[in-house]
Design an enzyme around this catalytic site. Structure first.
Site, PDB file in Angstrom:
ATOM      1  N   GLU A   1     -12.472  11.450  -1.603  1.00 44.61           N
ATOM      2  CA  GLU A   1     -11.501  10.159  -2.155  1.00 44.61           C
ATOM      3  C   GLU A   1     -10.741  10.425  -3.315  1.00 44.61           C
ATOM      4  O   GLU A   1     -11.264  11.403  -3.978  1.00 44.61           O
ATOM      5  CB  GLU A   1     -12.359   8.847  -2.466  1.00 44.61           C
ATOM      6  CG  GLU A   1     -11.505   7.790  -2.679  1.00 44.61           C
ATOM      7  CD  GLU A   1     -12.177   6.534  -2.794  1.00 44.61           C
ATOM      8  OE1 GLU A   1     -11.561   5.469  -2.492  1.00 44.61           O
ATOM      9  OE2 GLU A   1     -13.428   6.475  -2.765  1.00 44.61           O
TER      10      GLU A   1
ATOM     11  N   TYR B   1     -16.051  -0.225 -11.538  1.00 48.66           N
ATOM     12  CA  TYR B   1     -15.268   0.384 -13.066  1.00 48.66           C
ATOM     13  C   TYR B   1     -16.080  -0.536 -14.045  1.00 48.66           C
ATOM     14  O   TYR B   1     -15.454  -0.843 -14.863  1.00 48.66           O
ATOM     15  CB  TYR B   1     -13.920   0.323 -12.914  1.00 48.66           C
ATOM     16  CG  TYR B   1     -13.107   1.223 -12.037  1.00 48.66           C
ATOM     17  CD1 TYR B   1     -13.014   2.420 -12.275  1.00 48.66           C
ATOM     18  CD2 TYR B   1     -12.506   0.851 -10.932  1.00 48.66           C
ATOM     19  CE1 TYR B   1     -12.292   3.432 -11.359  1.00 48.66           C
ATOM     20  CE2 TYR B   1     -11.959   1.675  -9.943  1.00 48.66           C
ATOM     21  CZ  TYR B   1     -11.772   2.857 -10.088  1.00 48.66           C
ATOM     22  OH  TYR B   1     -11.257   3.685  -9.282  1.00 48.66           O
TER      23      TYR B   1
ATOM     24  N   ASP C   1      -6.050   1.902  -6.871  1.00 45.03           N
ATOM     25  CA  ASP C   1      -6.576   2.875  -7.596  1.00 45.03           C
ATOM     26  C   ASP C   1      -6.930   4.392  -6.874  1.00 45.03           C
ATOM     27  O   ASP C   1      -6.731   5.547  -7.094  1.00 45.03           O
ATOM     28  CB  ASP C   1      -7.618   2.660  -8.539  1.00 45.03           C
ATOM     29  CG  ASP C   1      -8.891   2.343  -7.581  1.00 45.03           C
ATOM     30  OD1 ASP C   1      -8.806   1.538  -6.530  1.00 45.03           O
ATOM     31  OD2 ASP C   1     -10.041   2.901  -7.753  1.00 45.03           O
TER      32      ASP C   1
ATOM     33  N   ASP D   1      -8.921   2.450  -1.245  1.00 42.04           N
ATOM     34  CA  ASP D   1      -9.083   1.062  -1.047  1.00 42.04           C
ATOM     35  C   ASP D   1      -7.806   0.107  -1.636  1.00 42.04           C
ATOM     36  O   ASP D   1      -6.831   0.786  -1.971  1.00 42.04           O
ATOM     37  CB  ASP D   1     -10.427   0.323  -1.678  1.00 42.04           C
ATOM     38  CG  ASP D   1     -10.543   0.771  -3.004  1.00 42.04           C
ATOM     39  OD1 ASP D   1      -9.613   0.797  -3.853  1.00 42.04           O
ATOM     40  OD2 ASP D   1     -11.926   0.661  -3.513  1.00 42.04           O
TER      41      ASP D   1
END
Length: 539
Positions: A508, A260, A108, A111
């Protein structure tokens, strides 16, 4: 919903302009006097220079790069036509311990966990972009890459949906993954896989995955009918599963809560899935689901000012609004009008046109929509997408958007959406592109394990869990690999941005940041090209 063959009027106009150019060319004397040629060339150059000055962004380049990003995020065995060459195969044993093939899909962000909910939302948004802007993406020469980006996700969802009431929700564990800074090709972290089923429900995850597969089935309907049918079959089963066994997926897959968590619950995803299934099948039962559950599920009750991987209400409301104008939906007009009212509340809040200023979305001094500190760009790209498609909707109807603080026409709506994209591409106080690899100045220390460590293709020597932190994470130098096409988290509320690897709130990038941008960039490119052609034709 605009079909794959839509925009006939726009395309017709473009062809007329091209024909006019051809006529102009044919009417020019074969051996024109030298001075006339110079004057003509100078005039054309002046027109194009003026256009370039007014529009300094290369949307074609941005579009190409945005689709490249998804290749950087691939998990599994990479194909022969992989264009991002600093990546290699990874996660080849995913699902092995559980006796299921879970190889593939997307990481995603920076990572290496495969999180089902944001991955599915990414695919839904990529699919919606193609459905709305199919012709524009095709003309730009990027349709094949866009289809590949979707299929890389849907192939994985087919694998993950191992039986009607089982969906594998996650591969990897965020906690152990975050202890390590490694290339995906070197992973030593847990690849534990987690699922939802009848005893451990996850209606939000099942609903979003159903939406993704239903939307993708529309995309592939004309070019790959068998695959489209397969996706639709999975989507219908997943929706039935999610609706019958209700519950939030983070209650069943508790390891996801810190990453999430489903804050909005699952009702928005069930409405979302039903709408996409209605678009894909035209079956009245799905529309009735959206109408009958409109109030109980919050579809016409919640006035929302964000659209994201978690909160789907604004997307549901926009889609439902577009159904209102079709004659066959008149029997549901009283409910669809309420959906449209909430959709327009969202749009007016983006445009700063609600009377109560506390209900408008904040903006930075430089004009960027600002929802929250962590990865704010995700809300900007989704807003730009919804504004763009609603602008087209109003243009087709020859209507305006009526906000409490004034009426807005379709051009103003599109202009604001464009301003958000242009901010991302460099029209901002930092003079920085937040689309990595685009322009002359962009983030070079993106918080991304693979990009920040020497490529596996260059150096196959194993890099251990803490070795990555010791030798690569804390380096002052720029990343050795450019994460082309990634949209990073972006600036703070005052337009400030610090390009540091450990500043993960800003540096990120996530797949669902870039996904909504694909269709919008194609639309802006088409508008720019049409404008240049019209300028030349008017000469």
């Amino acid at each position: 919903m605009v079909g794959l063959g839509g925009k006939e009027g726009t395309m017709e106009k473009k062809m007329m302009v091209k024909q006019q150019l051809n006529n102009n060319h044919q009417n020019t004397p074969r051996f024109a006097p030298h001075s006339t040629l110079l004057l003509f060339s100078a005039a054309v150059f002046a027109i194009l220079a003026t256009t370039a000055a007014a529009q300094p962004f290369d949307y074609a380049d941005a579009l190409t790069k945005s689709l490249l990003y998804f290749e950087s995020q691939r998990s599994g065995r990479l194909p022969y036509n992989q264009r991002v060459t600093w990546r290699d195969h990874s996660g080849l044993t995913d699902g092995l311990e559980q006796g299921v093939d879970l190889v593939g899909g997307y990481y995603d962000a920076g990572d290496h966990v495969k999180f089902g909910l944001p991955m599915a939302f990414t695919v839904t948004m990529l699919s919606w972009g193609i459905i709305e802007f199919h012709d524009e993406i095709a003309i730009a020469g990027e349709l094949e890459h866009a289809l590949e980006a979707i299929k890389w996700g849907t192939d994985y969802f087919i694998k993950a949906h191992t039986s009607p009431n089982v969906l594998w929700a996650e591969v990897g564990d965020g906690d152990t993954d975050h202890y390590c800074w490694q290339r995906p090709e070197d992973m030593t972290t847990s690849r534990q896989a987690y699922k939802i089923d009848q005893s451990n429900p996850g209606s939000d995850l099942a609903g979003e995955t159903a939406a993704a597969m239903a939307a993708a089935s529309i995309v592939f309907k004309k070019t790959n009918a068998h695959y489209s049918h397969l996706l639709l079959h999975h989507a219908q089963e997943l929706f039935e599963f999610g609706d019958k066994y209700r519950g939030k997926y983070d209650g069943s897959v508790t390891v996801v809560k810190n990453y999430y968590a489903s804050v909005s619950g699952y009702m928005d995803e069930l409405l979302w899935a039903a709408l996409w299934l209605y678009e894909a099948t035209d079956k009245e039962e799905y529309l009735k689901y959206v109408v009958n559950n409109a109030d109980a599920f919050g579809g016409i009750g919640w006035a929302i000012t964000e659209f994201s991987w978690d909160v789907k209400y604004a997307g549901v409301q926009i889609m439902a609004s577009k159904l209102l104008e079709k004659e066959k939906h008149k029997q549901h007009a009283h409910i669809l009008k309420q959906y449209r009212s909430k959709a327009e509340y969202y749009l007016c809040s983006c445009l700063n046109k609600n009377n109560d200023t506390t209900t408008n979305i904040d903006r930075t001094p430089g004009g960027l929509l600002y929802i929250r500190q962590w990865n704010n760009m995700q809300y900007v790209t989704t807003a730009a997408f919804l504004l763009t498609i609603y602008s087209e909707f109003l243009q087709d109807l020859n209507q305006n958007l009526r906000c409490p603080a004034g009426t807005v026409d379709h051009e103003e709506i599109l202009s604001f959406a464009k301003s958000q994209v242009d901010y991302i591409l460099g029209s901002n106080p930092m003079n920085m592109s937040y689309l990595v690899g685009y322009g002359s100045k962009y983030p070079t220390k993106v918080h991304h394990r693979g990009a920040s460590i020497v490529s596996y293709r260059e150096n196959k020597g194993f890099i251990g869990c803490t070795q990555g932190y010791d030798h690569w994470y804390n380096r002052a130098e720029v990343n050795p690999n450019v994460l082309v096409g990634a949209v990073v988290g972006g600036p703070d509320s005052e337009d400030n941005f610090w390009d540091q690897r450990d500043n993960y709130m800003q540096t990120e990038a996530c797949t669902y940041n870039t996904a909504p941008l694909v269709g919008v960039l194609a639309k802006l490119l088409q508008l720019e090209e049409n404008h240049e052609l019209e300028l030349l034709a008017s000469y």
